[in-house]
Design an enzyme around this catalytic site. Structure first.
Site, PDB file in Angstrom:
ATOM      1  NE  ARG A 178      -3.573   1.187   1.978  1.00 33.74           N
ATOM      2  CZ  ARG A 178      -4.212   1.863   2.929  1.00 33.74           C
ATOM      3  NH1 ARG A 178      -4.624   1.236   4.016  1.00 33.74           N
ATOM      4  NH2 ARG A 178      -4.416   3.153   2.820  1.00 33.74           N
ATOM      5  CE  LYS A 179       2.988   2.283   4.573  1.00 32.06           C
ATOM      6  NZ  LYS A 179       2.079   1.166   4.849  1.00 32.06           N
TER       7      LYS A 179
END
Length: 369
Positions: A178-179
């Site tokens: 998710r980064k």
């Protein structure tokens, strides 16, 4: 529509295949390449690839000598890994409130939380927006304290021209899917302190120092290394890095324009002189709107959303340990209850942004108390 989709293509497959063809899969050349690339982005002298941001935070604490009974000041509003790393050292996380506009730690709250047992300050760059570091560093300097930047979301973020991860004693990044970029799982520690960098390098690999023929174990270290397979993904991701960050910022601006037209919804705030990475696009809903019902309604419309992040002081473990801190932490409490993360990733088109905004508007209207 998913909350986030990493930007992956044939580059990542080719890099993984190249590592597999060597038969050398543990931390090696590709991890060093990734370290060099991150040093290039942050401008720091040293970078150490690790297995996750959580292990990076823990390793920073160990290397700085934080131990039982020591206090570490941090925002109450963050993913619980921030506080868990402190607890794992036998130290005490001291939760303070946040700025309601930025979601970041309030410097005045840090000053008020200092005691004779304070041994470090751990600001979190919430959702990719760098915390207000100048006053934080001034407080730390006045008390001769290290600053550990929880920069998990902020690779590529800047603060008045200075890169996230270069401002404190150490900076810690996450490469979770998710980064901004991903290695599937992984993280990085950055620092400008050569002595600290050497200590981190030894501690992440079992406390070992390699001699001519064998290793000598000079510390009770950890196995916190990043494999070359994971690092290879990161190397390919870093070739797209500036494109990814620029795209996220452009999409965030366009989504913010749409969100601003929805009554009861406040778009993210980017102060002058700061570059937000928009790892997450987090809006605030007015108190009269049932945030959880909005999440369910948008999910039913096939648009994935979630809370912003966690009021750590509201989680069962910390409530049991520290009691009810709700009254002392009103902004973090409200953010936990009313912040909402919307989908944002480079593959989105304008029609997708329209769909997000339209679905949000309908869900908010239907779930206003």
């Amino acid at each position: 529509m998913r909350l986030n989709v990493p930007l992956l293509d044939e580059d990542e497959l080719a890099e993984i295949a190249a590592v597999l063809s060597t038969g050398m899969l543990t931390q090696g050349d590709r991890a060093r390449d990734l370290e060099d690339l991150v040093r290039g982005v942050t401008g720091t002298a040293h970078a150490a690839a690790v297995s996750s941001a959580t292990t990076g935070l823990h390793l920073s604490l160990v290397a700085l000598g934080i131990g039982p009974g020591d206090e570490v000041v941090m925002p109450a509003y963050s993913f619980p890994a921030t506080a868990n790393a402190v607890v794992q050292q036998g130290a005490v996380p001291i939760f303070v409130d946040i700025d309601p506009e930025t979601f970041n730690i309030a410097p005045d709250a840090i000053a008020n939380a200092m005691t004779e047992r304070t041994r470090a300050i751990m600001p979190v760059h919430a959702f990719g927006l760098v915390a207000d570091m100048d006053p934080i560093l001034a407080i730390a300097g006045a008390h001769d304290l290290p600053v550990i930047e929880d920069a998990a979301c902020a690779l590529g973020g800047t603060y008045h021209g200075r890169a996230a991860g270069s401002l404190g004693t150490t900076g810690v990044f996450s490469f979770h899917p998710r980064k901004v970029i991903t290695t599937a799982e992984g993280g990085m520690i950055t620092t400008n302190d050569p002595v600290l960098a050497e200590r981190i390098d030894v501690l992440r690999a079992h406390g070992a120092v390699r001699g001519e023929l064998f290793m000598e174990f000079v510390a009770a270290g950890f196995n916190y290394r990043l494999s070359d397979v994971h690092a290879a993904i990161g190397v390919a991701q870093m070739r797209k890095f500036e494109r990814i960050v620029t795209s996220r910022h452009s999409l965030a601006d366009r989504l913010a324009e749409r969100v601003a037209q929805i009554p009861g919804v406040t778009a993210p705030f980017e102060p002058d002189g700061l570059r937000h990475t928009y790892q997450s696009f987090v809006v605030m809903l007015e108190d009269g709107i049932d945030r959880d019902a909005v999440i369910r309604a948008m999910r039913a419309a096939d648009v994935e959303t979630t809370l912003g992040t966690y009021g750590m002081h509201l989680q069962p473990y910390f409530v049991e340990r520290f009691g009810d801190l709700t009254a002392q932490l009103p902004h973090a409490t409200r953010a936990h209850r009313q912040a909402l993360t919307l989908p944002l990733y480079p593959q989105l088109r304008d029609e997708d942004l329209d769909l997000i905004a339209e679905t949000l508007s309908s869900a908010v209207t239907a779930n206003a108390r």
